[in-house]
Scaffold this active site. Structure first.
Site, PDB file in Angstrom:
ATOM      1  CG  ASP A 360     -11.865  -8.035   5.723  1.00  0.00           C
ATOM      2  OD1 ASP A 360     -11.130  -7.044   5.645  1.00  0.00           O
ATOM      3  OD2 ASP A 360     -12.896  -8.065   6.412  1.00  0.00           O
ATOM      4  N   GLY A 361     -11.140 -10.275   1.501  1.00  0.00           N
ATOM      5  CA  GLY A 361     -10.867 -11.470   0.703  1.00  0.00           C
ATOM      6  C   GLY A 361     -11.980 -11.674  -0.298  1.00  0.00           C
ATOM      7  CB  SER A 385     -10.298 -16.178   3.635  1.00  0.00           C
ATOM      8  OG  SER A 385     -10.883 -15.657   4.798  1.00  0.00           O
ATOM      9  NE  ARG A 386      -6.495  -9.311   0.932  1.00  0.00           N
ATOM     10  CZ  ARG A 386      -7.477  -9.033   0.103  1.00  0.00           C
ATOM     11  NH1 ARG A 386      -8.698  -8.862   0.581  1.00  0.00           N
ATOM     12  NH2 ARG A 386      -7.270  -8.897  -1.189  1.00  0.00           N
ATOM     13  CB  VAL A 387      -9.151 -11.659   8.729  1.00  0.00           C
ATOM     14  CG1 VAL A 387      -8.312 -10.443   8.453  1.00  0.00           C
ATOM     15  CG2 VAL A 387     -10.548 -11.482   8.152  1.00  0.00           C
TER      16      VAL A 387
END
Length: 534
Positions: A360-361, A385-387
């Site tokens: 997720d990153g 950091s996508r989330v």
């Protein structure tokens, strides 16, 4: 009188007991025979025995086990265990979980009709184990609650929930600009000697302020490196809430291959009980190389960079087991921080691109920043950091909102200023501010910072309090602001717990206290500035 005088004549008492007993015994036997004939026949016990036809470094070829299943555990006559990896007509490719020197050609191999399992339980906390869950610290046996297979199906979408809680790493560069949430899979990527393991260990040490359980899975690491990790956890009082699993480079590649799956199975035991778990895989580059070695020895067709075609699935099925789970599924979480090594900053290599697409990153550590003595060497331009941003505290998000923009603009101006161009006062001020902010992002190893101290240092840097200080005095200045934060900034912890932003009055209080902390001891500042002359 002779002995015969006391004897009884044979015909004195006519005996009918012996024929009656024989009749009774015959009836019992007949009843027993009929009951046995009426009872269901016991199932035949089928024992399959194979033979070893080839032995390699960490692998073996077995014949004679036509009914063996994929991933089944086999037992060799010498006691070594193995996992069926290849199913081919007339032969099996087996991964050995022990030294191949103990296996001889022609020895017997038997099926177990079960897969590889690892013991689990709370007694493993504070212990150092190998990939099979056996103790490696010399502290005696470990009492396990049960055993669970190391392979498990990843939880479905309906058993997952949104990532909404932050995982504090204690590092300003990460918590402010690349936040991580509980249940996230964040990749730590960079060249050798850039501080990847240090970030992971500092994150574990910072969990002493929370109730997160930590697992450190060392794959292909040297024994002295693992010993340093254990010593750091002991010193930081985190070993009692951690599990260290080691599959060293001196062991068979089969153990290195199953180690991350065993660690994930242990993490799932605690997450099923509603606990938050942090698991670190250090590193998956060695794991991929171990799997490539086993595949090539078993004569699997090689693909890109000689890795087998299913290397993506090998890592995907591992990391998909992490996440934030619903209350119906236990309510726990598994946060995965896999580490991967690059060569010459090549982010487009096969294994790095695979893991970047799975996670997720990523937190990218740049050798360029290492050469500038910038630790942690987090490159904010390539890190994402996508989330985690949705899980970041509103207090920290408010302060760190302009951090990326400030640093990116500073780096562009810094490159432009190297050409010797004459700069106006505004550009010079931006360069000074950017240099101060970048220096404020530095942090010593094994010194994770609470959120209140991070906020105080970041606000001081963004407001220009450090602009007039030379670089060699910034470390002392940040220490004094951290001391002031511990004494006077309890209200920051309240804002963070309430997930509220700082008001303008709060910012003024922090800036005023920071200026007072720097002006409180001018003698120490003069001593620092005179130190090179003495």
């Amino acid at each position: 009188m002779t002995d015969t005088d006391h004897s009884v004549p044979e015909n004195r008492f006519p005996s009918h007991s012996q024929p009656h007993a024989e009749l009774h015994s015959a009836e019992q036997f007949e009843a027993w025979r009929k009951s046995m004939l009426a009872a269901p026949a016991p199932a035949p016990v089928l024992t399959e025995v194979g033979r070893v036809t080839e032995v390699g470094d960490g692998v073996a070829i077995v014949t004679g086990l036509a009914r063996a299943l994929a991933d089944e555990l086999l037992i060799f006559e010498c006691g070594i265990q193995g996992i069926v990896l290849d199913l081919e007509p007339g032969r099996l490719g087996v991964i050995l979980l022990g030294p191949s020197e103990l296996i001889t050609l022609g020895e017997d191999v038997r099926r177990t009709r079960k897969v590889v399992s690892v013991p689990i339980g709370p007694a493993f906390l504070g212990r150092v184990v190998d990939a099979m869950g056996r103790p490696r610290d010399g502290l005696g046996p470990i009492t396990a609650v049960t055993e669970t297979p190391i392979e498990a199906e990843a939880p479905g979408i309906l058993t997952r929930s949104a990532i909404s809680r932050p995982l504090a790493t204690g590092l300003k560069a990460i918590d402010a600009a690349v936040p991580v949430g509980l249940g996230q899979r964040e990749l730590i990527i960079g060249d050798r000697q850039t501080g990847k393991t240090s970030i992971a260990i500092d994150t574990m040490l910072n969990q002493s302020r929370s109730d997160v359980i930590c697992l450190y899975c060392a794959i292909g690491q040297r024994g002295d490196a693992v010993s340093r990790v254990i010593a750091a956890l002991k010193k930081g009082n985190m070993l009692a809430r951690s599990i260290v699993m080691s599959a060293g480079d001196e062991e068979t590649p089969g153990l290195a291959y199953i180690a991350p799956y065993s660690a994930m199975a242990m993490a799932e035991y605690f997450s099923d009980q509603g606990r938050d778990v942090l698991i670190i895989f250090d590193d998956l580059t060695h794991h991929a190389r171990s799997y490539r070695e086993l595949s090539l020895l078993l004569r699997r067709p090689p693909g890109r960079e000689a890795f087998p075609g299913d290397i993506f699935y090998v890592h995907a099925r591992l990391l998909e087991r992490a996440g934030q789970f619903t209350q119906e599924a236990g309510g726990g979480s598994i946060t995965a921080l896999p580490v991967v090594e690059t060569q010459a900053e090549n982010l487009s290599a096969y294994i790095p691109t695979n893991l970047i697409s799975i996670t997720d990153g990523q937190i990218y550590l740049s050798p360029r920043l290492v050469r500038r003595n910038q630790f942690p060497a987090v490159d904010l331009g390539l890190s994402v950091s996508r989330v985690g941003g949705k899980a970041q505290s509103r207090t920290l998000r408010q302060v760190a909102g302009n951090l990326r923009v400030t640093l990116s603009q500073f780096e562009e101006l810094e490159d432009f200023a190297r050409f010797g161009t004459r700069l106006d006062d505004t550009t010079r001020a931006r360069l000074t501010r950017g240099a101060a902010v970048r220096t404020a992002m530095r942090q010593a190893e094994r010194d994770p910072m609470p959120a209140a101290e991070q906020l105080a240092v970041l606000i001081a840097a963004m407001e220009g309090i450090f602009d007039a200080l030379p670089e060699e005095q910034l470390g002392n200045a940040m220490d004094r602001i951290r001391t002031a934060a511990r004494k006077h900034f309890q209200f920051i912890d309240e804002r963070i717990s309430e997930n509220k932003g700082l008001s303008e009055e709060d910012r003024k209080r922090i800036i005023t206290a920071a200026r007072k902390a720097l002006a409180a001891t001018p003698e120490s500042s003069n001593e620092v500035s005179r130190a090179p002359d003495t």
